[in-house]
Scaffold this motif. Structure first.
Motif, PDB file in Angstrom:
ATOM      1  N   GLU A  30     -19.487 -40.732 -57.220  1.00  0.00           N
ATOM      2  CA  GLU A  30     -20.251 -40.127 -56.120  1.00  0.00           C
ATOM      3  C   GLU A  30     -20.074 -38.611 -56.064  1.00  0.00           C
ATOM      4  O   GLU A  30     -20.332 -37.994 -55.029  1.00  0.00           O
ATOM      5  N   ASP A  85     -23.132 -36.455 -54.982  1.00  0.00           N
ATOM      6  CA  ASP A  85     -23.435 -36.668 -53.571  1.00  0.00           C
ATOM      7  C   ASP A  85     -22.417 -35.951 -52.684  1.00  0.00           C
ATOM      8  O   ASP A  85     -22.777 -35.217 -51.768  1.00  0.00           O
ATOM      9  N   GLN A  86     -21.138 -36.136 -53.008  1.00  0.00           N
ATOM     10  CA  GLN A  86     -20.069 -35.494 -52.242  1.00  0.00           C
ATOM     11  C   GLN A  86     -20.150 -33.975 -52.357  1.00  0.00           C
ATOM     12  O   GLN A  86     -20.037 -33.263 -51.362  1.00  0.00           O
ATOM     13  N   LEU A 119     -22.631 -32.055 -53.023  1.00  0.00           N
ATOM     14  CA  LEU A 119     -23.769 -31.492 -52.303  1.00  0.00           C
ATOM     15  C   LEU A 119     -23.413 -31.270 -50.837  1.00  0.00           C
ATOM     16  O   LEU A 119     -23.619 -30.189 -50.283  1.00  0.00           O
ATOM     17  N   TRP A 120     -22.804 -32.292 -50.220  1.00  0.00           N
ATOM     18  CA  TRP A 120     -22.508 -32.193 -48.792  1.00  0.00           C
ATOM     19  C   TRP A 120     -21.256 -31.382 -48.497  1.00  0.00           C
ATOM     20  O   TRP A 120     -21.097 -30.861 -47.404  1.00  0.00           O
ATOM     21  N   ALA A 121     -20.381 -31.281 -49.483  1.00  0.00           N
ATOM     22  CA  ALA A 121     -19.156 -30.497 -49.262  1.00  0.00           C
ATOM     23  C   ALA A 121     -19.358 -29.025 -49.611  1.00  0.00           C
ATOM     24  O   ALA A 121     -18.652 -28.167 -49.108  1.00  0.00           O
ATOM     25  N   TRP A 135     -22.620 -27.144 -49.835  1.00  0.00           N
ATOM     26  CA  TRP A 135     -23.639 -26.255 -49.269  1.00  0.00           C
ATOM     27  C   TRP A 135     -23.272 -25.644 -47.910  1.00  0.00           C
ATOM     28  O   TRP A 135     -23.562 -24.473 -47.685  1.00  0.00           O
ATOM     29  N   PRO A 136     -22.590 -26.383 -46.982  1.00  0.00           N
ATOM     30  CA  PRO A 136     -22.236 -25.691 -45.729  1.00  0.00           C
ATOM     31  C   PRO A 136     -21.309 -24.512 -45.972  1.00  0.00           C
ATOM     32  O   PRO A 136     -21.440 -23.458 -45.338  1.00  0.00           O
ATOM     33  N   PHE A 194     -28.085 -25.451 -40.731  1.00  0.00           N
ATOM     34  CA  PHE A 194     -27.676 -26.865 -40.708  1.00  0.00           C
ATOM     35  C   PHE A 194     -28.768 -27.710 -40.047  1.00  0.00           C
ATOM     36  O   PHE A 194     -29.108 -28.800 -40.498  1.00  0.00           O
ATOM     37  N   VAL A 223     -31.614 -28.185 -42.413  1.00  0.00           N
ATOM     38  CA  VAL A 223     -31.317 -29.147 -43.480  1.00  0.00           C
ATOM     39  C   VAL A 223     -31.335 -30.571 -42.917  1.00  0.00           C
ATOM     40  O   VAL A 223     -31.885 -31.496 -43.560  1.00  0.00           O
ATOM     41  N   LEU A 224     -30.787 -30.768 -41.737  1.00  0.00           N
ATOM     42  CA  LEU A 224     -30.799 -32.095 -41.100  1.00  0.00           C
ATOM     43  C   LEU A 224     -32.238 -32.564 -40.907  1.00  0.00           C
ATOM     44  O   LEU A 224     -32.602 -33.699 -41.201  1.00  0.00           O
ATOM     45  N   SER A 241     -33.748 -33.386 -44.237  1.00  0.00           N
ATOM     46  CA  SER A 241     -33.250 -34.619 -44.837  1.00  0.00           C
ATOM     47  C   SER A 241     -33.779 -35.852 -44.088  1.00  0.00           C
ATOM     48  O   SER A 241     -33.866 -36.932 -44.662  1.00  0.00           O
TER      49      SER A 241
END
Ligand SMILES: [Zn+2]
Length: 279
Positions: A123, A126-127, A129-131, A133-134, A269, A272-273, A276
């Motif tokens: 993963e 996936d991880q 990407l979310w860890a 970009w912020p 954020f 992006v939310l 998504s």
């Protein structure tokens, strides 16, 4: 005491770095008010080490200039007596911004290497990407903040009442005041040592972390104090403007911090939310 050069009349508004007396039309080599030697003021040769970085080497020239800007105000402010290169000043400002930013980037990468998503994990992408970009957004915001926060003070250095040449020199010299940013690697090093030491000796670790927490405020305070010192010596006829700088600039910095560390990240954020959810 007067040398041959000292017989030349000073033809523009030039203020004694010691007492602020206007030396215009003066023939002597000493300030008539306080006796300060005017040798450096009468010279056309710049004394900022940064100007000689090609010969001195960048690092040596940079740190000598940091030292002169922060701890030798009188000597530094004598530069207002001759043209100050605007591009040199901007170059110094950007190098100082990088002194603040690069160690933070390095610390972030180190942290990710130690505790971030592990490569070859199924993963990972996936991880990651979310860890990532912020934090990437926050880093862009940090760079924008540093750029804006170091550009802002120059707006206080061209009051209408003073000659344009003096304004240009004051603006260029004001960019050097961000020298306090150069100490950021030290602050971060204390933070990292504190994080390691706290497992070995709790009180020492806590003391180091406390120091690392307060040092950035000390840097900001030094930046502000240097701006006021420099302003007081290079345009002593604008005391009101400098008082305004002392009061208003911390709030402007706070507003910029709010914009770049709360407003922009929150908006991105949210965007992006929203995106998504749509896809
Ligand atoms: Zn004087």
């Amino acid at each position: 005491m007067s040398s041959k050069d000292a017989q030349v009349e000073i033809r523009h508004d030039l203020f004694c770095p010691e007492c602020g007396y206007n030396l215009r039309a003066l023939l002597s080599n000493r300030c008539p008010e306080c006796g300060y030697s005017l040798d450096a003021l009468r010279s056309d040769v710049p004394r900022l080490p940064w100007v000689y970085r090609a010969e001195l080497g960048h690092r040596r020239a940079y740190w000598r200039t940091v030292w002169m800007t922060m701890f030798q105000h009188k000597r530094f402010c004598e530069e207002v007596a001759r043209p100050v290169d605007y591009r040199d000043a901007q170059h110094f400002r950007w190098v100082s911004v990088l002194h603040a930013y690069v160690p933070i980037l390095a610390a972030t990468i180190l942290l990710y290497a130690l505790a971030g998503p592990k490569p070859f994990h199924e993963e990972f992408f996936d991880q990651a990407l979310w860890a990532v970009w912020p934090v990437a957004v926050l880093h862009v915001c940090l760079l924008l903040f540093l750029a804006a926060a170091t550009g802002l003070p120059s707006y206080f250095f061209f009051p209408r009442g003073i000659p344009v040449e003096q304004q240009n020199r004051a603006i260029a010299l004001s960019y050097y005041a961000c020298a306090a940013l150069a100490w950021t690697p030290l602050t971060l090093a204390i933070l990292l040592v504190g994080l390691v030491v706290i497992h070995l000796h709790e009180i020492t670790g806590q003391a180091l972390l406390m120091l690392a927490f307060f040092l950035p405020f000390g840097q900001l305070f030094a930046y502000l104090a240097d701006l006021i010192h420099i302003g007081g010596r290079v345009m002593p006829q604008c005391k009101g403007r400098l008082a305004l700088l002392g009061v208003v600039l911390p709030f402007l910095w706070l507003a910029l911090a709010g914009l770049f560390f709360v407003g922009v990240p929150w908006a991105s954020f949210y965007f992006v939310l929203l995106a998504s959810n749509l896809f």
